[in-house]
Design an enzyme around this catalytic site. Structure first.
Site, mmCIF file in Angstrom:
data_model
loop_
_atom_site.group_PDB
_atom_site.id
_atom_site.type_symbol
_atom_site.label_atom_id
_atom_site.label_comp_id
_atom_site.label_asym_id
_atom_site.label_seq_id
_atom_site.Cartn_x
_atom_site.Cartn_y
_atom_site.Cartn_z
ATOM 1 N N TYR A 163 0.699 -1.288 0.085
ATOM 2 C CA TYR A 163 0.196 0.147 0.073
ATOM 3 C C TYR A 163 0.716 1.059 -0.308
ATOM 4 C CZ TYR A 163 -4.025 -2.900 0.619
ATOM 5 O OH TYR A 163 -5.192 -3.943 0.048
ATOM 6 N N GLY A 164 2.299 1.615 1.067
ATOM 7 C CA GLY A 164 2.810 2.736 1.493
ATOM 8 C C GLY A 164 2.720 3.376 -0.234
ATOM 9 N N ASN A 178 -4.713 -10.552 1.749
ATOM 10 C CA ASN A 178 -5.705 -9.571 2.793
ATOM 11 C C ASN A 178 -7.220 -10.346 2.080
ATOM 12 O OD1 ASN A 178 -7.274 -7.772 1.128
ATOM 13 N ND2 ASN A 178 -5.168 -6.487 1.946
ATOM 14 N N MET A 209 -11.202 -5.533 3.845
ATOM 15 C CA MET A 209 -11.589 -4.892 4.195
ATOM 16 C C MET A 209 -11.240 -4.193 4.815
ATOM 17 S SD MET A 209 -12.932 -7.445 7.464
ATOM 18 C CE MET A 209 -13.757 -6.554 8.209
ATOM 19 N N GLU A 256 -13.779 -8.756 13.760
ATOM 20 C CA GLU A 256 -14.563 -8.865 12.599
ATOM 21 C C GLU A 256 -14.823 -10.671 12.426
ATOM 22 O OE1 GLU A 256 -11.432 -10.501 8.735
ATOM 23 O OE2 GLU A 256 -10.908 -8.540 10.232
ATOM 24 N N HIS A 308 -1.860 -8.246 11.079
ATOM 25 C CA HIS A 308 -1.576 -6.487 10.944
ATOM 26 C C HIS A 308 -0.213 -6.305 11.900
ATOM 27 C CE1 HIS A 308 -6.365 -6.237 11.178
ATOM 28 N NE2 HIS A 308 -6.197 -6.613 9.910
ATOM 29 N N GLY A 335 3.359 0.695 6.909
ATOM 30 C CA GLY A 335 2.255 0.142 8.375
ATOM 31 C C GLY A 335 3.496 0.192 9.424
ATOM 32 N N ASN A 382 -8.929 -2.787 10.949
ATOM 33 C CA ASN A 382 -7.891 -3.335 9.672
ATOM 34 C C ASN A 382 -7.156 -2.261 8.971
ATOM 35 O OD1 ASN A 382 -10.546 -4.408 9.796
ATOM 36 N ND2 ASN A 382 -10.069 -6.468 9.308
HETATM 37 P P1 FAE Z 1 3.158 -4.469 2.646
HETATM 38 O O1 FAE Z 1 1.963 -5.106 1.641
HETATM 39 O O2 FAE Z 1 3.195 -5.693 3.553
HETATM 40 O O3 FAE Z 1 4.327 -4.474 1.426
HETATM 41 C C1 FAE Z 1 5.418 -4.779 1.172
HETATM 42 C C2 FAE Z 1 6.335 -5.042 -0.015
HETATM 43 O O4 FAE Z 1 7.334 -5.463 -0.064
HETATM 44 C C3 FAE Z 1 5.548 -6.492 0.245
HETATM 45 O O5 FAE Z 1 5.504 -7.275 -1.404
HETATM 46 C C4 FAE Z 1 6.792 -7.457 0.114
HETATM 47 O O6 FAE Z 1 7.247 -8.904 -0.300
HETATM 48 C C5 FAE Z 1 7.674 -6.471 -0.203
HETATM 49 N N1 FAE Z 1 9.256 -6.362 0.813
HETATM 50 C C6 FAE Z 1 9.703 -6.276 1.531
HETATM 51 N N2 FAE Z 1 10.537 -6.045 2.206
HETATM 52 C C7 FAE Z 1 11.558 -5.864 0.630
HETATM 53 C C8 FAE Z 1 13.112 -5.949 -0.207
HETATM 54 N N3 FAE Z 1 13.986 -5.856 1.522
HETATM 55 N N4 FAE Z 1 12.836 -5.633 -0.732
HETATM 56 C C9 FAE Z 1 12.287 -5.718 -1.871
HETATM 57 N N5 FAE Z 1 10.514 -6.123 -1.390
HETATM 58 C C10 FAE Z 1 10.286 -6.237 0.152
HETATM 59 O O7 FAE Z 1 3.014 -3.109 3.353
HETATM 60 N N6 FAE Z 1 -5.942 -5.158 6.053
HETATM 61 C C11 FAE Z 1 -6.773 -4.354 6.046
HETATM 62 O O8 FAE Z 1 -7.425 -3.658 6.379
HETATM 63 N N7 FAE Z 1 -8.178 -5.380 5.959
HETATM 64 C C12 FAE Z 1 -7.705 -6.576 5.272
HETATM 65 O O9 FAE Z 1 -9.300 -7.708 5.151
HETATM 66 C C13 FAE Z 1 -7.134 -7.235 5.923
HETATM 67 N N8 FAE Z 1 -6.582 -9.116 5.654
HETATM 68 C C14 FAE Z 1 -5.319 -9.603 5.835
HETATM 69 C C15 FAE Z 1 -5.437 -10.671 5.627
HETATM 70 C C16 FAE Z 1 -4.126 -11.593 5.673
HETATM 71 C C17 FAE Z 1 -4.339 -12.608 5.713
HETATM 72 C C18 FAE Z 1 -2.587 -10.496 5.762
HETATM 73 C C19 FAE Z 1 -1.248 -11.251 5.669
HETATM 74 C C20 FAE Z 1 -2.947 -9.217 6.124
HETATM 75 C C21 FAE Z 1 -4.089 -8.495 6.310
HETATM 76 N N9 FAE Z 1 -4.392 -7.265 6.647
HETATM 77 C C22 FAE Z 1 -5.979 -6.104 6.186
HETATM 78 C C23 FAE Z 1 -3.225 -6.745 6.404
HETATM 79 C C24 FAE Z 1 -2.931 -5.437 4.823
HETATM 80 O O10 FAE Z 1 -2.641 -6.386 4.300
HETATM 81 C C25 FAE Z 1 -1.297 -5.294 5.846
HETATM 82 O O11 FAE Z 1 -2.041 -3.646 6.936
HETATM 83 C C26 FAE Z 1 -0.775 -4.094 4.421
HETATM 84 O O12 FAE Z 1 -0.554 -5.338 3.077
HETATM 85 C C27 FAE Z 1 0.598 -4.067 4.484
HETATM 86 O O13 FAE Z 1 0.941 -2.260 4.054
HETATM 87 P P2 FAE Z 1 1.951 -2.057 3.725
HETATM 88 O O14 FAE Z 1 2.311 -0.933 2.458
HETATM 89 O O15 FAE Z 1 2.490 -1.552 4.742
#
Ligand code: FAE
Length: 528
Positions: free
Chosen positions: A40-41, A139, A142, A381, A467, A495, A505
């Protein structure tokens, strides 16, 4: 999606740089801006940089999920997971480990850069998405805006009026947030499980609320009518949705690539960040193949560096950089302020007459909202358990207001980053979830399920989180706009900015904060 496929396959060399850089060694690729990760970010950063005309390289350790496997599908199913399901595992590690205590959920798989990772620390494991789109690929969709009063409590220095007036609406519009049609919901077979849980919450005097989603409910209605291929109604979610979900590759990232200024490199993991004498940033990245072998180690240079690797990824990179001395002036609070958003999963056993239905949509649409209960704030949820059979289980993911926080530390001996979260800290979340669900059980003469989380009669799954939040908290390790203290033109957009808890969420909050950061940075920091 077509734009994404084309641009992501392009090579990336020396984009957008003037001749001053031409003298650098061949092994070094440069871009004015680099974004680490594509969740996301990161996706917000990439789009807004691209729109501002700044050539930008995105480095993502996972793969691009656009190629069908031998079954004709991009993502594998939850009921028969294969190598596409998990990040370099030989067996899946699903959150729900068992049914009737039987090891019937997980499967042996081949090692491959699959879409879901479970990162293990001593007393906590963290589920994260891997691939172009990060967590949006796996995810539950939500899309919840936090309570304004709790947002203000967590971010006292951020202008809440601006967030709720500008950045939350912008984030929701860009993410494609929509709501289930209440009339359809009330009549649908696929949400019987939710209606049963709502009734039980109401019997205990508790309030429920619909929650928005980025899953396209129009598409879901067509799935239910049999006129569209099933995804949410075919059990797809944690290993990816083949249809219906507006994941980031279809929203922010597709638009970012559409600017013509953004390129994505996949299967490249950034492992070190340092700073050159001229103040630019140098990244060391390992390019891996489908077996996980490092096939090349690359160096990239950039003027502006945006970290969007998620709470784990960004915290790891910055803690390592500070402790190994490559960015020694990083604030002492880098690595601190980490929490699980109070996550606890649990199941309840219903009476035989309270059937939850063999048909269950994987996209949750309702929560039990007891956050206003200051003695025990919980938002739970109502989660699906789509097995295709009636099982009388009500499942929940509770978000509790657990005040516990932990820190990441660097272990010199192993060269790895550890997380100091303890089982006692998880017990605080369990205590809060138990208080709420004891009430629900008492009001309905029901009990907990003991068979869902392994062989030890575990009722509350408190050893994993969906989360992960914190590690580089806004206003502490960074300034109020995500600029990393001590290092100009280094930013955090993910995050890790959120101080361990947001009460709902988190992805809408992460997206909105990133929009706010990018608006400020592009206005103030990138002017010639
Ligand atoms: P994120 O989406 O985790 O993205 C980070 C990316 O950076 C990933 O693609 C990594 O592979 C990549 N990365 C990391 N380190 C490196 C590196 N060193 N070099 C290159 N690439 C790298 O970060 N949240 C909701 O609001 N609603 C929901 O319904 C919900 N359900 C969920 C269900 C599951 C099963 C899971 C696992 C999470 C859920 N979440 C939900 C949480 C949400 O997906 C999470 O808070 C966000 O994805 C975090 O966003 P960020 O931008 O922090």
């Amino acid at each position: 999606m077509a734009a994404l496929q084309t641009a992501a396959t392009l090579g990336f060399t020396r984009v957008g740089l003037d001749s001053a850089r031409a003298a650098e060694p061949d092994a070094v690729d440069n871009a004015p801006a680099i974004v680490v990760g594509s969740g996301y970010g990161a996706a917000v950063a990439a789009l807004r940089l691209g729109q501002a005309g700044i050539r930008t390289l995105v480095l993502e350790m996972g793969r691009l999920w656009n190629t069908p496997g031998s079954d004709g599908k991009v993502f594998c199913s939850t009921s028969a997971p294969d190598q596409r399901s998990m990040w370099f595992r030989t067996r899946t590690e699903a959150p729900l480990a068992s049914f009737l205590w039987l090891d019937v959920v997980n499967r042996d798989i081949g090692r491959y850069p699959g879409v879901l990772d479970r990162v293990h620390f001593a007393d906590m494991s963290v589920f994260v998405g891997r691939g172009v789109g990060g967590g949006s690929l796996v995810n539950g969709g939500m899309a919840v805006t936090p309570l304004r009063s709790y947002f203000a409590e967590q971010f006292p220095t951020v202008d809440a009026a601006e967030m709720y007036g500008t950045y939350f609406p912008r984030a929701r519009a860009m993410l494609g947030v929509n709501n289930v049609d209440p009339a359809w919901f009330e009549a649908s077979d696929w949400y019987r499980f939710t209606r049963v849980s709502r009734k039980h919450a109401q019997n205990a005097g508790l309030r429920t609320t619909f929650v928005p989603s980025v899953y396209d409910f129009g598409y879901m209605q067509r799935e239910a009518a049999g006129t569209a291929a099933k995804s949410a109604l075919a059990g797809e979610v944690i290993y990816g949705n083949n249809q219906g979900k507006r994941s980031l590759d279809k929203t922010y990232l597709s638009s970012a690539l559409g600017t013509g200024n953004v390129t994505i490199h996949t299967l490249e993991k950034v492992r070190a960040i340092s700073r050159a004498a001229d103040g630019t940033y140098v990244l060391t990245a390992d390019r891996i193949d489908a077996t996980g072998n490092v096939v090349e180690t690359k160096e990239y240079g950039c003027t502006y560096l945006f970290l969007g690797g998620g709470s784990l990824g960004t915290s790891e990179l910055l803690v390592r950089a500070r402790e190994t001395g490559t960015l020694p002036a990083l604030d002492a609070r880098v690595g601190a302020g980490w929490g699980t958003n109070g996550n606890v999963m649990l199941g309840r056993a219903n009476h035989l007459w309270d059937t939850v239905g063999a048909n269950q949509s994987t996209m949750p649409v309702m929560g039990i909202d007891d956050w206003a209960n200051t003695a025990n704030p919980v938002f739970a949820e109502i989660a699906p358990l789509p097995t295709g059979l009636e099982h009388w289980v009500s499942l929940y993911l509770a978000i509790t207001k657990n005040p516990q926080r932990a820190a990441f530390t660097y272990d010199r001996a192993s060269g790895t980053v550890k997380l100091g979260w303890s089982a006692a800290q998880s017990a605080v979340s369990v205590g809060m979830a138990k208080k709420l669900f004891d009430r629900i059980n008492a009001a309905n003469a029901t009990m907990y399920r003991y068979d869902l989380f392994g062989g030890s009669n575990k009722v509350f799954a408190d050893d994993f989180t969906y989360h992960p939040l914190g590690g580089c908290v806004l206003g502490q390790a960074t300034d109020d706009h995500g600029r990393v203290k001590g290092y100009p033109r280094l930013y955090v957009t993910d995050g890790s900015l959120v101080p361990g808890s947001i009460g709902v969420n988190p992805f809408v909050t992460i997206t909105a904060l990133a929009e706010r950061t990018m608006a400020r940075v592009l206005a103030e920091d990138t002017a010639p």
